[in-house]
Write a protein that holds these residues in place. Structure first.
Motif, PDB file in Angstrom:
ATOM      1  N   PHE A  33      54.348  29.675  14.398  1.00  0.00           N
ATOM      2  CA  PHE A  33      54.086  28.660  13.470  1.00  0.00           C
ATOM      3  C   PHE A  33      55.221  28.336  12.324  1.00  0.00           C
ATOM      4  CE2 PHE A  33      50.578  29.890  16.005  1.00  0.00           C
ATOM      5  CZ  PHE A  33      49.863  28.610  16.249  1.00  0.00           C
ATOM      6  N   ILE A  34      55.808  29.251  11.952  1.00  0.00           N
ATOM      7  CA  ILE A  34      56.737  29.230  10.751  1.00  0.00           C
ATOM      8  C   ILE A  34      57.865  28.649  11.347  1.00  0.00           C
ATOM      9  CG2 ILE A  34      57.925  30.548   8.990  1.00  0.00           C
ATOM     10  CD1 ILE A  34      54.768  30.195   8.460  1.00  0.00           C
ATOM     11  N   ARG A  58      45.532  18.372  10.194  1.00  0.00           N
ATOM     12  CA  ARG A  58      45.295  19.068   8.983  1.00  0.00           C
ATOM     13  C   ARG A  58      45.124  20.645   9.009  1.00  0.00           C
ATOM     14  NH1 ARG A  58      40.829  15.522   8.868  1.00  0.00           N
ATOM     15  NH2 ARG A  58      39.721  17.339   9.272  1.00  0.00           N
ATOM     16  N   GLN A  59      45.094  21.312  10.281  1.00  0.00           N
ATOM     17  CA  GLN A  59      45.153  22.828  10.538  1.00  0.00           C
ATOM     18  C   GLN A  59      46.851  23.177  10.479  1.00  0.00           C
ATOM     19  OE1 GLN A  59      42.536  24.602  10.977  1.00  0.00           O
ATOM     20  NE2 GLN A  59      41.536  22.870  10.457  1.00  0.00           N
ATOM     21  N   MET A  60      47.539  22.333  10.598  1.00  0.00           N
ATOM     22  CA  MET A  60      48.961  22.632  10.562  1.00  0.00           C
ATOM     23  C   MET A  60      49.363  22.674   9.188  1.00  0.00           C
ATOM     24  SD  MET A  60      49.630  23.803  13.181  1.00  0.00           S
ATOM     25  CE  MET A  60      48.030  24.000  13.747  1.00  0.00           C
ATOM     26  N   GLY A  61      48.657  22.659   7.845  1.00  0.00           N
ATOM     27  CA  GLY A  61      49.177  22.581   6.405  1.00  0.00           C
ATOM     28  C   GLY A  61      47.936  23.349   5.645  1.00  0.00           C
ATOM     29  N   ASP A  72      46.377  28.884   7.111  1.00  0.00           N
ATOM     30  CA  ASP A  72      45.931  30.084   5.999  1.00  0.00           C
ATOM     31  C   ASP A  72      45.937  31.446   6.620  1.00  0.00           C
ATOM     32  OD1 ASP A  72      45.814  28.068   3.865  1.00  0.00           O
ATOM     33  OD2 ASP A  72      43.540  27.751   4.334  1.00  0.00           O
ATOM     34  N   THR A  73      46.121  31.249   8.041  1.00  0.00           N
ATOM     35  CA  THR A  73      45.875  32.718   8.795  1.00  0.00           C
ATOM     36  C   THR A  73      47.280  33.268   8.898  1.00  0.00           C
ATOM     37  OG1 THR A  73      46.140  31.785  11.010  1.00  0.00           O
ATOM     38  CG2 THR A  73      44.140  31.542   9.942  1.00  0.00           C
ATOM     39  N   HIS A 275      38.591  31.249   0.593  1.00  0.00           N
ATOM     40  CA  HIS A 275      39.643  30.800  -0.422  1.00  0.00           C
ATOM     41  C   HIS A 275      40.971  31.499  -0.186  1.00  0.00           C
ATOM     42  CE1 HIS A 275      41.377  28.609  -3.623  1.00  0.00           C
ATOM     43  NE2 HIS A 275      40.214  28.196  -4.088  1.00  0.00           N
ATOM     44  N   LYS A 276      42.075  30.607   0.250  1.00  0.00           N
ATOM     45  CA  LYS A 276      43.052  31.655   0.502  1.00  0.00           C
ATOM     46  C   LYS A 276      43.961  31.893  -0.630  1.00  0.00           C
ATOM     47  CE  LYS A 276      47.701  31.947   1.887  1.00  0.00           C
ATOM     48  NZ  LYS A 276      48.990  31.627   1.272  1.00  0.00           N
TER      49      LYS A 276
END
Length: 384
Positions: A33-34, A58-61, A72-73, A275-276
């Motif tokens: 993903f990075i 939105r999941q990709m940011g 966030d994971t 909360h990350k």
């Protein structure tokens, strides 16, 4: 030297006896993903006509403050994986004759090296920017302190320490407000005590209220590394079958989820949301669920069932994960991809509007992977 490029005795495409290959594969899945996969998902969604508000995009940011996304994971999972590796490393070092204090010194050295790499990544060598907090620095110090606890205490004591860290951080956050905003909410950017510490000791840009790697968030991050070490100890229980180890890991995943949801929603006004940026206790536990669950799945499929031959793509990334993280800040992979595949991206854009960026993103991932595959074939891996 604490950081070297070296071969480890594994040639491309061969299974090294005794290696926990699921960790390499899981690390590769995480780092993909990075390495551009998040951008690829966004490009695919755009080609299908979905905008920035689409749930998958939105999941990709990362969310601005509150909220929780897949992106966030990535960082916590990497820290968890680093924790899983340490029980194996510790035993190997003891078998080679290393004393506990020699092992602790190596842990401290590794933490400092990662911190130094984080400074370089943040721009210290490029333009003199001094950013004390970084992803690599957080990984280095959180793993280092967790590893030191591992060398000193048994599992039950470490578990008690982990609980004390999470509860102590929770109580501190809800009972102490930032002195410069005493009337603000304890979970706001202005009123949070960790954000105040950021403003006091970090070189934040003028007007910025917090750092993405919150200073006090280091303490719950240590627990994330400890959770990984507990997972490593579970896998090292040779008296258990592989199926039983995977099942215990899955059980730990469920337990972490239940505890995380309880902390996030079960204590009324004292509930600490997932909360990350604050690395909240509920975040630690929910990410523990995600990490234990993925590791259980990968471990069962690859190390128990023996499906490792189908994992080359991810192993290539996972065995040089820090290399690709740093290389993307130094090597012009975008320019290389454009040099070889720019014509294809431009042609694709004329065929279907929006297809050009998608082709360009695929080319970028391909160039990065080709670079890592070259290192893999040469048995060259960055060791920190």
């Amino acid at each position: 030297m604490p950081m070297t490029f070296q071969g480890n005795g594994e040639t491309g495409g061969t299974k090294r006896e005794g290696r926990l290959l699921s960790l390499d594969v899981l690390r590769g899945f995480d780092m993909l993903f990075i390495m551009g996969f998040a951008g690829l998902v966004t490009c695919v969604c755009q080609c299908l006509g979905y905008g920035a508000d689409f749930w998958l995009v939105r999941q990709m940011g990362h969310p601005d403050w509150f909220g929780f996304t897949h992106h966030d994971t990535i960082f916590p999972l990497f820290l968890f994986i680093a924790g899983v590796s340490f029980p194996f490393s510790f035993v190997r070092q003891v078998e080679r004759g290393a004393t506990p204090w020699q092992i602790r010194l190596r842990c401290v050295r590794r933490g400092l090296v990662l911190f130094a790499l984080g400074l370089a990544y943040g721009g210290l060598l490029r333009d003199g920017t001094l950013r004390l907090s970084s992803v690599l620095g957080r990984i280095g110090f959180a793993w280092m302190f967790a590893a030191l606890l591992f060398t000193w205490f048994r599992a039950r004591t470490r578990l008690a320490i982990a609980v004390l860290i999470l509860v102590g951080y929770w109580v501190l956050t809800f009972t102490v407000t930032a002195p410069d905003h005493p009337d603000a909410w304890c979970l706001s950017k202005e009123g949070n005590i960790s954000c105040w510490v950021d403003r006091m000791i970090l070189f934040l840009p003028k007007g910025r209220l917090y750092d993405n790697q919150s200073t006090l968030g280091l303490f719950p991050a240590i627990v994330t590394a400890l959770l990984g070490m507990f997972a490593g100890e579970i896998v090292r229980k040779r008296e258990w079958s592989g199926n039983r180890r995977a099942l215990v890991l899955a059980g730990a995943s469920v337990l972490c989820l239940l505890l995380g949801l309880l902390v996030a929603y079960g204590f009324g006004r004292w509930s600490f949301p997932i909360h990350k940026k604050l690395w909240s206790p509920s975040f630690v536990l929910v990410l523990g669920c995600y990490s234990y669950g993925l590791f259980a799945l990968f471990y069962w499929l690859i190390d128990v069932k023996g499906w490792w031959r189908r994992t080359l793509f991810f192993r290539v990334i996972g065995m040089n994960s820090i290399t690709i993280y740093l290389a993307q800040a130094v090597v012009p992979f975008t320019a290389v991809a454009g040099f070889f595949f720019g014509w294809l991206a431009m042609s694709a854009e004329t065929w279907v509007p929006g297809l050009g960026p998608l082709v360009g993103q695929i080319a970028y991932i391909g160039v990065c992977w080709g670079f890592l595959y070259f290192l893999y074939r040469k048995s060259t891996f960055l060791k920190v």
